[in-house]
Design a protein around this motif. Structure first.
Motif, short mmCIF file in Angstrom:
data_model
loop_
_atom_site.label_atom_id
_atom_site.label_comp_id
_atom_site.label_asym_id
_atom_site.label_seq_id
_atom_site.Cartn_x
_atom_site.Cartn_y
_atom_site.Cartn_z
N ALA A 26 -2.27 -9.03 5.93
CA ALA A 26 -1.43 -7.85 5.71
C ALA A 26 -0.81 -7.40 7.03
CB ALA A 26 -2.24 -6.72 5.09
N PHE A 27 -1.61 -7.38 8.10
CA PHE A 27 -1.10 -7.00 9.42
C PHE A 27 0.02 -7.92 9.87
CE2 PHE A 27 -1.49 -8.14 13.96
CZ PHE A 27 -1.00 -6.97 14.52
N VAL A 37 5.49 0.54 11.34
CA VAL A 37 4.79 1.76 10.94
C VAL A 37 3.50 1.42 10.21
CG1 VAL A 37 5.00 3.86 9.56
CG2 VAL A 37 6.99 2.94 10.74
N PHE A 38 3.46 0.31 9.51
CA PHE A 38 2.35 0.00 8.63
C PHE A 38 1.29 -0.92 9.25
CE2 PHE A 38 6.17 0.45 5.89
CZ PHE A 38 5.84 1.70 5.38
N ILE A 39 1.45 -1.29 10.50
CA ILE A 39 0.52 -2.27 11.08
C ILE A 39 -0.74 -1.63 11.66
CG2 ILE A 39 2.32 -3.94 11.55
CD1 ILE A 39 2.17 -3.16 14.49
N ALA A 40 -0.74 -0.34 11.90
CA ALA A 40 -1.88 0.30 12.58
C ALA A 40 -3.15 0.27 11.74
CB ALA A 40 -1.53 1.73 12.96
N CYS A 88 -0.15 0.60 1.62
CA CYS A 88 0.51 -0.44 0.81
C CYS A 88 1.47 0.18 -0.20
CB CYS A 88 -0.54 -1.29 0.10
SG CYS A 88 -1.46 -2.32 1.24
N ILE A 89 1.10 1.29 -0.80
CA ILE A 89 2.01 1.96 -1.74
C ILE A 89 3.23 2.49 -0.99
CG2 ILE A 89 2.27 3.96 -3.25
CD1 ILE A 89 -0.64 3.48 -4.14
N GLY A 103 2.66 -8.31 2.57
CA GLY A 103 1.68 -7.45 3.24
C GLY A 103 1.00 -6.51 2.27
N SER A 104 1.77 -5.98 1.34
CA SER A 104 1.19 -5.07 0.35
C SER A 104 0.27 -5.79 -0.61
CB SER A 104 2.30 -4.36 -0.44
OG SER A 104 3.05 -3.53 0.42
N VAL A 105 0.63 -6.99 -1.02
CA VAL A 105 -0.24 -7.75 -1.92
C VAL A 105 -1.57 -8.06 -1.24
CG1 VAL A 105 -0.54 -10.01 -3.02
CG2 VAL A 105 1.58 -8.74 -3.32
N PHE A 106 -1.52 -8.53 0.00
CA PHE A 106 -2.77 -8.80 0.70
C PHE A 106 -3.49 -7.52 1.07
CE2 PHE A 106 -0.88 -12.99 1.21
CZ PHE A 106 -1.98 -13.79 0.93
#
Length: 135
Positions: A26-27, A37-40, A88-89, A103-106
């Protein structure tokens, strides 16, 4: 330091490794899709899960008795699942690219693994009960 070989062969070990793999994929997917924004959260959970893995692998949970490690691990798993679910959402709602969807699926796969880990850990926790010697 002594290695806990029983932990290496356990379902808890497999869950921790699967959690780290799911969070890592996902990362990487979020990082490749320029969704910085979503990697943290996935990166943070990789390191926290790795810390718990090393803690159990080297039997440090037995040596450091200041904290109740199984409870800490299950609370971490619940919060990790909630944070990854929110991330993820939010990622799917904000941008729809192949990397964000991957990334969201994982991330959702990692959420289910963290929930399974919390369930397994909660079943192992015993409050106010004596430990019985296993034969």
């Amino acid at each position: 330091m002594e290695v806990n070989f029983a932990f290496l062969k356990s379902m808890r070990s497999a869950l921790k490794i699967a959690e780290m793999i799911g969070a890592f994929v996902a990362f990487v997917s979020f990082a490749v899709s320029s969704s910085g924004v979503f990697i943290a959260v996935p990166l943070m959970e990789i390191f926290i899960t790795l810390a718990f893995y090393i803690l159990y692998l080297l039997k440090l949970d037995v040596k450091v008795t200041l904290l109740f490690w199984p409870l800490m691990d299950s609370v971490n798993s619940v919060f990790a699942a909630l944070l990854l679910l929110i991330i993820c959402i939010a990622a799917v709602v904000s941008r729809v690219t192949a990397g964000v969807i991957a990334g969201s699926v994982f991330g959702f796969i990692a959420v289910t693994l963290y929930i399974a880990d919390a369930y397994v850990m909660c079943r192992l926790i015993t409050f106010n009960q004596r430990k019985t010697a296993s034969k």
